[in-house]
Design an enzyme around this catalytic site. Structure first.
Site, short mmCIF file in Angstrom:
data_model
loop_
_atom_site.label_atom_id
_atom_site.label_comp_id
_atom_site.label_asym_id
_atom_site.label_seq_id
_atom_site.Cartn_x
_atom_site.Cartn_y
_atom_site.Cartn_z
N GLY A 11 7.12 10.44 -5.01
CA GLY A 11 5.68 10.49 -4.79
C GLY A 11 5.39 11.25 -3.50
O GLY A 11 4.37 11.02 -2.84
N ARG A 15 -0.69 10.98 -0.82
CA ARG A 15 -1.19 10.65 0.53
C ARG A 15 -0.16 9.82 1.29
O ARG A 15 0.23 10.15 2.40
CB ARG A 15 -2.52 9.91 0.42
CG ARG A 15 -3.67 10.82 0.06
CD ARG A 15 -4.89 10.05 -0.33
NE ARG A 15 -4.70 9.41 -1.62
CZ ARG A 15 -5.67 9.03 -2.44
NH1 ARG A 15 -6.92 9.20 -2.08
NH2 ARG A 15 -5.42 8.46 -3.60
N GLY A 77 6.01 0.71 -2.30
CA GLY A 77 4.65 0.42 -1.82
C GLY A 77 3.62 0.48 -2.93
O GLY A 77 2.49 0.04 -2.74
N THR A 78 4.02 1.02 -4.08
CA THR A 78 3.08 1.19 -5.18
C THR A 78 2.60 -0.17 -5.69
O THR A 78 3.40 -1.11 -5.80
CB THR A 78 3.77 1.97 -6.33
OG1 THR A 78 4.41 3.10 -5.77
CG2 THR A 78 2.77 2.39 -7.39
N PRO A 105 3.35 -5.32 -0.93
CA PRO A 105 1.95 -5.02 -1.22
C PRO A 105 1.20 -4.52 0.01
O PRO A 105 0.20 -3.83 -0.14
CB PRO A 105 1.38 -6.38 -1.67
CG PRO A 105 2.57 -7.18 -2.11
CD PRO A 105 3.71 -6.71 -1.24
N PHE A 107 2.17 -2.87 3.96
CA PHE A 107 3.16 -2.53 4.98
C PHE A 107 2.59 -2.63 6.40
O PHE A 107 3.33 -2.44 7.36
CB PHE A 107 3.67 -1.10 4.79
CG PHE A 107 4.71 -0.97 3.72
CD1 PHE A 107 5.98 -1.48 3.89
CD2 PHE A 107 4.42 -0.32 2.53
CE1 PHE A 107 6.95 -1.35 2.91
CE2 PHE A 107 5.38 -0.19 1.54
CZ PHE A 107 6.65 -0.70 1.73
N HIS A 134 -13.04 -1.79 2.41
CA HIS A 134 -12.19 -0.63 2.10
C HIS A 134 -13.06 0.60 1.87
O HIS A 134 -14.27 0.50 1.72
CB HIS A 134 -11.33 -0.91 0.85
CG HIS A 134 -10.13 -1.76 1.16
ND1 HIS A 134 -10.21 -3.14 1.25
CD2 HIS A 134 -8.84 -1.44 1.42
CE1 HIS A 134 -9.01 -3.62 1.55
NE2 HIS A 134 -8.17 -2.61 1.66
N LYS A 138 -11.76 2.93 -3.56
CA LYS A 138 -10.86 1.88 -4.05
C LYS A 138 -11.38 1.33 -5.38
O LYS A 138 -12.56 0.99 -5.49
CB LYS A 138 -10.74 0.76 -3.01
CG LYS A 138 -9.74 -0.32 -3.39
CD LYS A 138 -9.46 -1.24 -2.22
CE LYS A 138 -8.61 -2.44 -2.62
NZ LYS A 138 -7.30 -2.07 -3.17
N GLY A 144 -5.68 -6.85 -2.91
CA GLY A 144 -4.55 -7.77 -3.09
C GLY A 144 -4.30 -8.59 -1.84
O GLY A 144 -3.96 -9.78 -1.92
N THR A 145 -4.49 -7.96 -0.68
CA THR A 145 -4.27 -8.67 0.59
C THR A 145 -5.29 -9.80 0.75
O THR A 145 -4.94 -10.91 1.16
CB THR A 145 -4.36 -7.68 1.76
OG1 THR A 145 -3.32 -6.72 1.59
CG2 THR A 145 -4.21 -8.37 3.10
P1 NAD Z 1 -1.66 9.37 -4.32
O1 NAD Z 1 -2.37 9.52 -5.63
O2 NAD Z 1 -2.11 10.18 -3.16
O3 NAD Z 1 -0.10 9.72 -4.55
C1 NAD Z 1 0.65 9.34 -5.67
C2 NAD Z 1 1.71 10.44 -5.88
O4 NAD Z 1 2.60 9.98 -6.90
C3 NAD Z 1 1.10 11.77 -6.35
O5 NAD Z 1 1.60 12.82 -5.56
C4 NAD Z 1 1.56 11.87 -7.79
O6 NAD Z 1 1.75 13.21 -8.22
C5 NAD Z 1 2.89 11.13 -7.71
N1 NAD Z 1 3.42 10.68 -9.01
C6 NAD Z 1 2.73 10.26 -10.11
N2 NAD Z 1 3.59 9.96 -11.10
C7 NAD Z 1 4.83 10.19 -10.62
C8 NAD Z 1 6.14 10.06 -11.17
N3 NAD Z 1 6.34 9.65 -12.44
N4 NAD Z 1 7.21 10.36 -10.39
C9 NAD Z 1 7.05 10.80 -9.12
N5 NAD Z 1 5.82 10.96 -8.56
C10 NAD Z 1 4.74 10.64 -9.29
O7 NAD Z 1 -1.66 7.82 -3.98
P2 NAD Z 1 -1.42 7.14 -2.56
O8 NAD Z 1 -2.72 6.94 -1.87
O9 NAD Z 1 -0.33 7.86 -1.85
O10 NAD Z 1 -0.94 5.68 -3.01
C11 NAD Z 1 0.27 5.50 -3.75
C12 NAD Z 1 0.45 4.04 -4.07
O11 NAD Z 1 0.66 3.30 -2.86
C13 NAD Z 1 -0.77 3.37 -4.73
O12 NAD Z 1 -0.32 2.44 -5.69
C14 NAD Z 1 -1.46 2.67 -3.56
O13 NAD Z 1 -2.25 1.57 -3.97
C15 NAD Z 1 -0.26 2.22 -2.78
N6 NAD Z 1 -0.48 1.90 -1.36
C16 NAD Z 1 0.26 0.88 -0.85
C17 NAD Z 1 0.17 0.56 0.49
C18 NAD Z 1 1.02 -0.55 1.04
O14 NAD Z 1 0.91 -0.91 2.22
N7 NAD Z 1 1.89 -1.13 0.22
C19 NAD Z 1 -0.69 1.27 1.33
C20 NAD Z 1 -1.43 2.32 0.78
C21 NAD Z 1 -1.31 2.63 -0.56
#
Ligand code: NAD
Length: 248
Positions: A11, A15, A77-78, A105, A107, A134, A138, A144-145
């Site tokens: 990924g 972002r 993190g997803t 969920p 970080f 948020h 969103k 979730g938090t």
């Molecule tokens: P984003 O849409 O900017 O990035 C997701 C990336 O994953 C994209 O570049 C997309 O092309 C890629 N992707 C999609 N399918 C894929 C696959 N099969 N293999 C490889 N790459 C693939 O999203 P984001 O804002 O970066 O958020 C990503 C995830 O992280 C979300 O689920 C979000 O809720 C989560 N998140 C978690 C935290 C945390 O603290 N745990 C914080 C922020 C966001």
């Protein structure tokens, strides 16, 4: 195993993924050996010992399963990991006893501290409400938090023998009193320009306690991600929540 941990990011164009690549490159003792995004062949993950998944809920379980099959530990993190997906992963991990998976969920270490402090305070206060804010993009509410914070507070109140939060409201046709999560009111604000914020408001006769955390930028998640990468190899099996690595 050498002192340096080789890391792949899945990924990597997203972002969180792109910020994570920068953080891994800047971290002592970590080496970024692979960047993968949608459509890429994960191959041998560049020889990584640890992979990080910041993708989409529909892709994350297959990515994690791919890594575990190759005995590569994973920091995830997803969002979107429900009980059925966690059960499938646990069964797979039982066949790979040296591999660790951390699903976190949240970080942001400050957010984990906020939850922990709120859990500690819960038994001392008759009234409590959770307010999360948020960005307007969103798609789910409450966060979730916020839901987890409310559940931890409800559990602590229950253990302390506290009854329901006092509330004389008799009519609320528009839902102004917010969501009810295990008996704790939770309010969700969606504002352009904000990132991720949460306040836990406690009240008792003659006093108030407010516990608040603000993430202004996604770099706030990076110390937690890097800590997860450093520790995941020492925690075989599945861990849900970075707080378990931090002793909270
Ligand atoms: P984003 O849409 O900017 O990035 C997701 C990336 O994953 C994209 O570049 C997309 O092309 C890629 N992707 C999609 N399918 C894929 C696959 N099969 N293999 C490889 N790459 C693939 O999203 P984001 O804002 O970066 O958020 C990503 C995830 O992280 C979300 O689920 C979000 O809720 C989560 N998140 C978690 C935290 C945390 O603290 N745990 C914080 C922020 C966001």
């Amino acid at each position: 195993m050498t002192d340096t941990i080789d890391v792949a990011v899945i990924g990597a164009s997203g972002r969180m993924g792109s910020t994570t690549c920068e953080a891994v490159e800047a971290a002592d003792g970590l080496r970024l050996v692979g960047r993968y995004d949608e459509g890429d062949d994960l191959g041998d993950l560049g020889g990584a010992q640890v992979a990080i998944d910041f993708t989409v809920p529909s892709a994350s379980p297959a990515n994690v399963a791919y890594c575990v099959d190759r005995d590569v530990s994973v920091v995830v993190g997803t969002t979107g990991w429900d009980d059925a997906k966690l059960d499938t992963l646990k069964k797979q991990l039982a066949q790979h006893d040296s591999v660790g998976v951390l699903i976190a969920p949240n970080f942001a270490i400050g957010a984990l501290l906020m939850m922990s402090f709120a859990q500690q305070a819960a038994r001392f206060y008759e009234s409590v409400e959770v307010v999360e804010t948020h960005h307007s993009g969103k798609v789910d509410a409450p966060s979730g938090t916020a839901a987890r914070t409310a559940r931890l507070i409800a559990q602590a109140r229950d253990e302390a023998g506290l009854g329901p939060v006092p509330d004389a409201t008799q009519t609320d046709p528009d839902g102004a009193r917010g969501a009810d999560v295990d008996g704790i009111p939770v309010h969700a604000l969606r504002l352009r320009g904000r990132v991720a914020h949460q306040e836990v408001d406690f009240g008792a006769e003659g006093e108030a306690l407010t516990i608040r955390h603000d993430s202004f930028d996604r770099v706030s998640f990076m110390p937690g991600v890097i800590e997860g990468v450093r520790q995941v190899g020492q925690h075989p099996g599945l861990t849900v929540g970075l707080e378990h690595y931090l002793g909270l």
